[in-house]
Write a protein that holds these residues in place. Structure first.
Motif, PDB file in Angstrom:
ATOM      1  N   VAL A  22      36.174  72.200  15.086  1.00  0.00           N
ATOM      2  CA  VAL A  22      37.488  71.642  14.720  1.00  0.00           C
ATOM      3  C   VAL A  22      37.304  70.483  13.741  1.00  0.00           C
ATOM      4  O   VAL A  22      37.991  70.399  12.720  1.00  0.00           O
ATOM      5  N   HIS A  23      36.376  69.590  14.048  1.00  0.00           N
ATOM      6  CA  HIS A  23      36.129  68.431  13.176  1.00  0.00           C
ATOM      7  C   HIS A  23      35.769  68.890  11.760  1.00  0.00           C
ATOM      8  O   HIS A  23      36.345  68.415  10.780  1.00  0.00           O
ATOM      9  N   ASP A  24      34.815  69.813  11.652  1.00  0.00           N
ATOM     10  CA  ASP A  24      34.384  70.275  10.332  1.00  0.00           C
ATOM     11  C   ASP A  24      35.503  70.990   9.582  1.00  0.00           C
ATOM     12  O   ASP A  24      35.624  70.838   8.360  1.00  0.00           O
ATOM     13  N   GLU A  25      36.343  71.752  10.295  1.00  0.00           N
ATOM     14  CA  GLU A  25      37.468  72.415   9.637  1.00  0.00           C
ATOM     15  C   GLU A  25      38.471  71.396   9.113  1.00  0.00           C
ATOM     16  O   GLU A  25      38.963  71.520   7.987  1.00  0.00           O
ATOM     17  N   ILE A  26      38.783  70.381   9.915  1.00  0.00           N
ATOM     18  CA  ILE A  26      39.742  69.363   9.487  1.00  0.00           C
ATOM     19  C   ILE A  26      39.207  68.589   8.295  1.00  0.00           C
ATOM     20  O   ILE A  26      39.924  68.335   7.325  1.00  0.00           O
ATOM     21  N   ARG A  27      37.933  68.220   8.355  1.00  0.00           N
ATOM     22  CA  ARG A  27      37.320  67.440   7.268  1.00  0.00           C
ATOM     23  C   ARG A  27      37.007  68.297   6.053  1.00  0.00           C
ATOM     24  O   ARG A  27      36.825  67.773   4.961  1.00  0.00           O
ATOM     25  N   GLY A  28      36.904  69.610   6.260  1.00  0.00           N
ATOM     26  CA  GLY A  28      36.581  70.491   5.144  1.00  0.00           C
ATOM     27  C   GLY A  28      35.137  70.378   4.702  1.00  0.00           C
ATOM     28  O   GLY A  28      34.805  70.726   3.572  1.00  0.00           O
ATOM     29  N   ILE A  29      34.270  69.887   5.599  1.00  0.00           N
ATOM     30  CA  ILE A  29      32.868  69.685   5.256  1.00  0.00           C
ATOM     31  C   ILE A  29      32.018  70.262   6.385  1.00  0.00           C
ATOM     32  O   ILE A  29      31.966  69.706   7.483  1.00  0.00           O
ATOM     33  N   GLU A  30      31.372  71.375   6.122  1.00  0.00           N
ATOM     34  CA  GLU A  30      30.525  71.985   7.142  1.00  0.00           C
ATOM     35  C   GLU A  30      29.372  71.049   7.491  1.00  0.00           C
ATOM     36  O   GLU A  30      28.730  70.482   6.613  1.00  0.00           O
ATOM     37  N   GLY A  31      29.159  70.860   8.786  1.00  0.00           N
ATOM     38  CA  GLY A  31      28.074  69.994   9.250  1.00  0.00           C
ATOM     39  C   GLY A  31      28.446  68.528   9.350  1.00  0.00           C
ATOM     40  O   GLY A  31      27.605  67.695   9.696  1.00  0.00           O
ATOM     41  N   ASN A  32      29.701  68.172   9.066  1.00  0.00           N
ATOM     42  CA  ASN A  32      30.100  66.765   9.101  1.00  0.00           C
ATOM     43  C   ASN A  32      30.052  66.189  10.511  1.00  0.00           C
ATOM     44  O   ASN A  32      29.721  65.019  10.695  1.00  0.00           O
ATOM     45  N   PHE A  33      30.366  66.993  11.528  1.00  0.00           N
ATOM     46  CA  PHE A  33      30.291  66.516  12.908  1.00  0.00           C
ATOM     47  C   PHE A  33      28.861  66.074  13.221  1.00  0.00           C
ATOM     48  O   PHE A  33      28.646  64.998  13.786  1.00  0.00           O
ATOM     49  N   GLU A  34      27.889  66.901  12.850  1.00  0.00           N
ATOM     50  CA  GLU A  34      26.489  66.557  13.109  1.00  0.00           C
ATOM     51  C   GLU A  34      26.087  65.294  12.353  1.00  0.00           C
ATOM     52  O   GLU A  34      25.300  64.490  12.849  1.00  0.00           O
ATOM     53  N   LYS A  35      26.611  65.118  11.156  1.00  0.00           N
ATOM     54  CA  LYS A  35      26.327  63.898  10.393  1.00  0.00           C
ATOM     55  C   LYS A  35      26.862  62.670  11.122  1.00  0.00           C
ATOM     56  O   LYS A  35      26.217  61.620  11.154  1.00  0.00           O
ATOM     57  N   ALA A  36      28.052  62.798  11.697  1.00  0.00           N
ATOM     58  CA  ALA A  36      28.644  61.676  12.435  1.00  0.00           C
ATOM     59  C   ALA A  36      27.800  61.333  13.657  1.00  0.00           C
ATOM     60  O   ALA A  36      27.554  60.150  13.943  1.00  0.00           O
ATOM     61  N   ILE A  37      27.344  62.337  14.380  1.00  0.00           N
ATOM     62  CA  ILE A  37      26.510  62.102  15.561  1.00  0.00           C
ATOM     63  C   ILE A  37      25.163  61.508  15.141  1.00  0.00           C
ATOM     64  O   ILE A  37      24.644  60.590  15.789  1.00  0.00           O
ATOM     65  N   TYR A  38      24.606  61.995  14.045  1.00  0.00           N
ATOM     66  CA  TYR A  38      23.359  61.434  13.510  1.00  0.00           C
ATOM     67  C   TYR A  38      23.539  59.944  13.226  1.00  0.00           C
ATOM     68  O   TYR A  38      22.707  59.114  13.624  1.00  0.00           O
ATOM     69  N   LEU A  39      24.626  59.586  12.545  1.00  0.00           N
ATOM     70  CA  LEU A  39      24.867  58.180  12.222  1.00  0.00           C
ATOM     71  C   LEU A  39      25.037  57.356  13.487  1.00  0.00           C
ATOM     72  O   LEU A  39      24.485  56.258  13.607  1.00  0.00           O
ATOM     73  N   PHE A  40      25.781  57.865  14.448  1.00  0.00           N
ATOM     74  CA  PHE A  40      25.965  57.163  15.721  1.00  0.00           C
ATOM     75  C   PHE A  40      24.616  56.852  16.355  1.00  0.00           C
ATOM     76  O   PHE A  40      24.350  55.725  16.768  1.00  0.00           O
ATOM     77  N   ASN A  41      23.748  57.842  16.414  1.00  0.00           N
ATOM     78  CA  ASN A  41      22.434  57.646  17.027  1.00  0.00           C
ATOM     79  C   ASN A  41      21.566  56.681  16.227  1.00  0.00           C
ATOM     80  O   ASN A  41      20.819  55.883  16.799  1.00  0.00           O
ATOM     81  N   GLU A  42      21.647  56.733  14.914  1.00  0.00           N
ATOM     82  CA  GLU A  42      20.889  55.793  14.077  1.00  0.00           C
ATOM     83  C   GLU A  42      21.381  54.360  14.287  1.00  0.00           C
ATOM     84  O   GLU A  42      20.580  53.424  14.355  1.00  0.00           O
ATOM     85  N   LEU A  43      22.702  54.187  14.387  1.00  0.00           N
ATOM     86  CA  LEU A  43      23.248  52.840  14.590  1.00  0.00           C
ATOM     87  C   LEU A  43      22.810  52.258  15.932  1.00  0.00           C
ATOM     88  O   LEU A  43      22.609  51.048  16.038  1.00  0.00           O
TER      89      LEU A  43
END
Length: 186
Positions: free
Chosen positions: A153-174
């Motif tokens: 759902v997140h990737d469809e709304i954002r129109g960017i495949e893999g964006n959810f994983e990018k957000a989780i990656y950033l969360f973990n890095e922070l």
């Protein structure tokens, strides 16, 4: 078919419902876009923004540069307690570290936030880290990462495949920055 719509009428100075000395044509454009969903269709918000900037390259000139932000903070900064940097992707703005740092060092701001959609997580991490190194230790910077639902759902709304994983990656890095992390997902 789409089960949601992203439509744009060209920005708040072109269409609005309540501000900027709106005349009837402006209100009508706002009603049609915001209420009826009539507008130029795009597959994603990113596509809409990129298209409008490509078609209207002078729009970049309307954004405040670092000197404009400094002037603004010098004029009103002592009346501020909180400031939020959002809209689009503020961490892609080339001067964001200087703008946020100036605000925190030269105004009465004690706390604020910056929201990212994590479209460029390594860049976001780098700039957040730079901001944290610059701002005084007695001030608070909240970092928000936009999530719109489960990965699909997140990737469809954002129109960017893999964006959810990018957000989780950033969360973990922070989390590795040893800063306070508030996880509101549970």
């Amino acid at each position: 078919g789409l089960d949601y719509k992203i439509a744009s009428g060209g920005g708040r100075m072109k269409i609005t419902m309540d501000r900027y000395g709106a005349d009837w044509e402006m209100v009508k454009r706002g009603w049609e876009t915001h209420v009826l969903g009539k507008g130029r269709p795009f597959r994603s918000a990113e596509e809409a923004v990129r298209t409008f900037y490509k078609e209207n390259p002078d729009k970049y000139k309307e954004e405040l540069n670092i000197d404009g932000w400094i002037k603004l903070f010098d004029e009103i900064g002592n009346s501020l307690g909180w400031v939020e940097f959002t809209g689009g992707e503020p961490l892609l703005k080339k001067d964001v570290v200087g703008i946020v740092s100036y605000a925190y060092k030269n105004t009465s701001i004690f706390a604020g936030g910056i929201t990212t959609n994590a479209v460029s997580p390594k860049n976001s991490y780098k700039k957040i880290n730079m901001i944290l190194e610059e701002i005084p230790n007695n001030k608070i910077l909240n970092v928000g990462i936009s999530l719109d639902g489960i990965p699909k759902v997140h990737d469809e709304i954002r129109g960017i495949e893999g964006n959810f994983e990018k957000a989780i990656y950033l969360f973990n890095e922070l989390k590795e920055l040893k800063i306070e992390i508030i996880d509101r997902s549970r």
